[in-house]
Scaffold this active site. Structure first.
Site, PDB file in Angstrom:
ATOM      1  N   CYS A 236      13.301  41.816   1.165  1.00 44.94           N
ATOM      2  CA  CYS A 236      12.449  40.680   0.939  1.00 44.94           C
ATOM      3  C   CYS A 236      12.585  40.688  -0.864  1.00 44.94           C
ATOM      4  CB  CYS A 236      10.881  41.261   1.298  1.00 44.94           C
ATOM      5  SG  CYS A 236       9.894  40.295   0.599  1.00 44.94           S
ATOM      6  N   GLY A 237      12.326  39.525  -1.493  1.00 49.24           N
ATOM      7  CA  GLY A 237      12.303  39.726  -2.917  1.00 49.24           C
ATOM      8  C   GLY A 237      11.139  40.187  -3.704  1.00 49.24           C
ATOM      9  N   HIS A 238      10.004  41.040  -2.374  1.00 48.04           N
ATOM     10  CA  HIS A 238       8.760  41.425  -3.190  1.00 48.04           C
ATOM     11  C   HIS A 238       8.732  42.548  -3.202  1.00 48.04           C
ATOM     12  CE1 HIS A 238       8.128  36.675  -3.781  1.00 48.04           C
ATOM     13  NE2 HIS A 238       7.743  37.120  -4.253  1.00 48.04           N
TER      14      HIS A 238
ATOM     15  N   SER B 143       3.024  36.706  -1.107  1.00 47.77           N
ATOM     16  CA  SER B 143       3.226  37.854  -1.322  1.00 47.77           C
ATOM     17  C   SER B 143       2.355  38.018  -2.414  1.00 47.77           C
ATOM     18  CB  SER B 143       4.754  38.371  -1.753  1.00 47.77           C
ATOM     19  OG  SER B 143       4.852  38.740  -0.478  1.00 47.77           O
TER      20      SER B 143
ATOM     21  N   SER C  60      13.026  29.323   6.027  1.00 51.44           N
ATOM     22  CA  SER C  60      12.649  30.844   5.308  1.00 51.44           C
ATOM     23  C   SER C  60      12.829  31.934   5.599  1.00 51.44           C
ATOM     24  CB  SER C  60      11.105  30.847   4.970  1.00 51.44           C
ATOM     25  OG  SER C  60      10.629  32.978   5.049  1.00 51.44           O
ATOM     26  N   GLY C  61      14.080  32.464   5.604  1.00 55.82           N
ATOM     27  CA  GLY C  61      15.205  33.526   6.179  1.00 55.82           C
ATOM     28  C   GLY C  61      13.661  34.888   6.706  1.00 55.82           C
ATOM     29  N   TRP C  62      12.808  34.750   5.377  1.00 53.81           N
ATOM     30  CA  TRP C  62      11.912  35.909   6.264  1.00 53.81           C
ATOM     31  C   TRP C  62      11.721  35.507   7.328  1.00 53.81           C
ATOM     32  CZ3 TRP C  62       7.190  36.690   8.090  1.00 53.81           C
ATOM     33  CH2 TRP C  62       6.338  38.144   7.294  1.00 53.81           C
TER      34      TRP C  62
ATOM     35  N   ASP D  51      17.790  28.836   4.138  1.00 59.26           N
ATOM     36  CA  ASP D  51      17.468  30.009   3.058  1.00 59.26           C
ATOM     37  C   ASP D  51      18.956  30.982   3.461  1.00 59.26           C
ATOM     38  OD1 ASP D  51      17.274  32.498   1.634  1.00 59.26           O
ATOM     39  OD2 ASP D  51      15.166  33.093   2.634  1.00 59.26           O
TER      40      ASP D  51
END
Length: 536
Positions: free
Chosen positions: A221-223, A385, A103-105, A183
């Site tokens: 972030c996508g969320h 999320s 995960s890049g996060w 990612d």
């Protein structure tokens, strides 16, 4: 998948070179065979090539039977990945169908030199390649430790049957090495930067790259809100950059996951140039939020005008220069993104970032995508999320009210549904049953080949440390560690309870014996406290 040489074949090769059973320096051919079998891959690039074949075979199996979907958990260290694969092998007897998600996060939040950072591509991009290499180093060490134990059994065998069984176990050993979905965020720059970074990730072992259609220097972030997408031509160029990186390095079956954030992204930075009606640019521009140019709304100095549907219009522009899309167009843009990524970008899998976990919503989008791209398959983010409990309970409540099964007043409509009071109710139990079936259902109905959780080990570590700290620094003291950690490790058969063995102390002892024989100073003698945890 590369066919590994058997114990007998390797031993025959070694004996052909050294008929007396030893090298001129006194090294045993049996020790040579052991180390050759423990060294499963010479380079991580070889891992990328082989794991790409594994993923392609898994994708074909899913196409034939959607119940054969794959899964992964996001891991922010090699040790997390290693323990996950060990757990799966204990549970299923095999790691097939299990991957590692990088995960890049979590690289941003936990694995960079600049501190805890949000998922905005601010961390050093080399950290991503470093983590891939670390994960594969850990997985390969798990192989070494396990094979060393099997060779111990071989040396201890005193009968022909035991000897044959030990060799069969060595030849039948299944590696802990599995595919990594890595990612690469939005590519950390332009298409050339994407290509250069992709090569580093592949050389570190990645057989699968996941890239998103956000603007690199405005990545979110996508969320989260504020996401800005790139025109489809720009994204396709980055997909091609990833493909060229795979091809250059000989990973011919490399897998590319094209992620679209358009469902929750309402902005674009660029207005692409259309060359013909209906081209990629035209299909992107048509969704811009525009207003007709009239006497009441004239074109002003510095403003842009577009000619659409027989009239001049002005695209709305924000103070930061970004252009918003028309409201409620995200779903339509997602479908167009996905078709373009598959048909013109050569992507292998799709990733649709959603704001809630709703099988019907995702299945509906996939059905439309498959009208143009029949073989479309997804990787889906079972994201932390989402408030899974609240979302599923609300979905059940809404459905049951519509069906007349309950009245509106039977259960609250808002966040109160999260209360533990509802855990054992009919609604709570139904929501949990749907959670249990969610991945199976989304694989069957929505084309989801791979189910992942992006950052579970972030939350797991936080929860575990909170649980242990409350007890250890509270009233229970050492009992907190024993009851919540060690006792559970022993009873669940978690090999890490023998922590010295887990990190290779027995490997060291074996090597000392190989080169020193009786002179070897070993750690694993009778005074080793790890003997208290001897495997049964």
């Amino acid at each position: 998948m590369t066919q590994r040489k058997s114990y007998a074949a390797l031993r025959a090769e070694a004996l052909a070179r050294y008929p007396g059973g030893q090298t001129p320096g006194g090294v045993s051919v049996d020790d040579i065979v052991q180390l050759k079998l423990q060294n499963t891959w010479d380079t991580h690039l070889e891992i990328a090539r082989e794991m790409a074949h594994v993923m392609r075979a898994d994708m074909a199996a899913y196409d034939a039977d959607p119940s054969q979907f794959t899964q992964s958990l996001g891991c922010w260290s090699g040790f997390h990945a290693q323990q996950m694969i060990k757990a799966v092998k204990r549970l299923r007897g095999t790691a097939k169908g299990t991957y590692v998600y990088l995960s890049g996060w979590m690289v941003a939040g936990l694995r960079n030199r600049w501190g805890h950072l949000p998922d905005q591509s601010m961390h050093e991009k080399t950290a991503v390649a470093d983590l891939i290499a670390e994960i594969y180093t850990s997985l390969r060490q798990a192989d070494e430790v396990a094979l060393n134990d099997l060779f111990k059994d071989l040396r201890a065998a005193t009968t022909d049957a035991a000897h044959a069984a030990a060799i069969a176990a060595i030849d039948g050993f299944e590696t802990h090495v599995v595919p990594i979905i890595a990612d690469i965020d939005a590519g950390f720059g332009n298409e050339h930067a994407t290509y250069l970074l992709a090569k580093e990730l592949i050389k570190a072992g990645a057989c699968c790259l996941q890239i998103e259609n956000q603007v690199s220097d405005a990545k979110q972030c996508g969320h989260q809100d504020g996401k800005v997408t790139v025109p489809r031509e720009d994204f396709i160029e980055k997909l091609r950059a990833c493909r060229l990186a795979f091809e250059e390095l000989g990973v011919d079956d490399g897998v590319i996951v094209a992620r679209t954030d358009s469902l929750g992204a309402g902005l674009t930075q660029k207005v692409p140039v259309s060359q013909a009606p209906g081209d990629l640019a035209a299909d992107y521009i048509k969704w811009l939020d525009t207003a007709p140019i009239t006497e009441e709304n004239p074109i002003r100095e510095g403003e842009l005008a577009l000619y659409q549907d027989g009239e001049f219009v002005k695209p709305r522009r924000l103070p930061n220069g970004l252009f918003p899309f028309k409201p409620n167009t995200g779903r339509a843009r997602v479908i167009e993104d996905c078709i373009a990524s598959l048909q013109q970008g050569g992507a292998d899998l799709l990733w649709i970032e959603t704001d809630t976990p709703n099988v019907d919503e995702i299945a509906g989008m996939v059905a439309e995508i498959r009208e143009e791209a029949p073989g479309a398959k997804l990787t889906y983010n079972n994201s932390p999320s989402f408030n899974w409990t609240l979302n599923l309970r609300k979905q059940v409540r809404t459905q049951w009210i519509a069906e007349g099964k309950i009245a509106e007043g039977d259960y609250p409509a808002g966040n109160e549904l999260m209360k533990p009071d509802f855990d054992a109710t009919d609604l709570g139990l139904e929501a949990d049953a749907r959670l249990r079936a969610f991945q199976t259902e989304i694989a069957a109905r929505a084309g989801v080949f791979h189910n992942l959780i992006t950052l579970p080990t972030f939350h797991l570590t936080a929860k575990a440390m909170d649980e242990l700290s409350h007890g250890y620094f509270g009233e229970d003291k050492i009992l907190a560690y024993v009851a919540t950690v060690q006792r559970e490790e022993i009873r669940r058969g978690i090999s890490a309870v023998r922590h010295q063995h887990e990190v290779g102390s027995d490997l060291g002892d074996s090597f000392k014996e190989m080169v020193g024989g009786d002179r070897a100073l070993k750690a694993g003698g009778s005074a080793n406290t790890m003997n208290q945890f001897a495997a049964e």
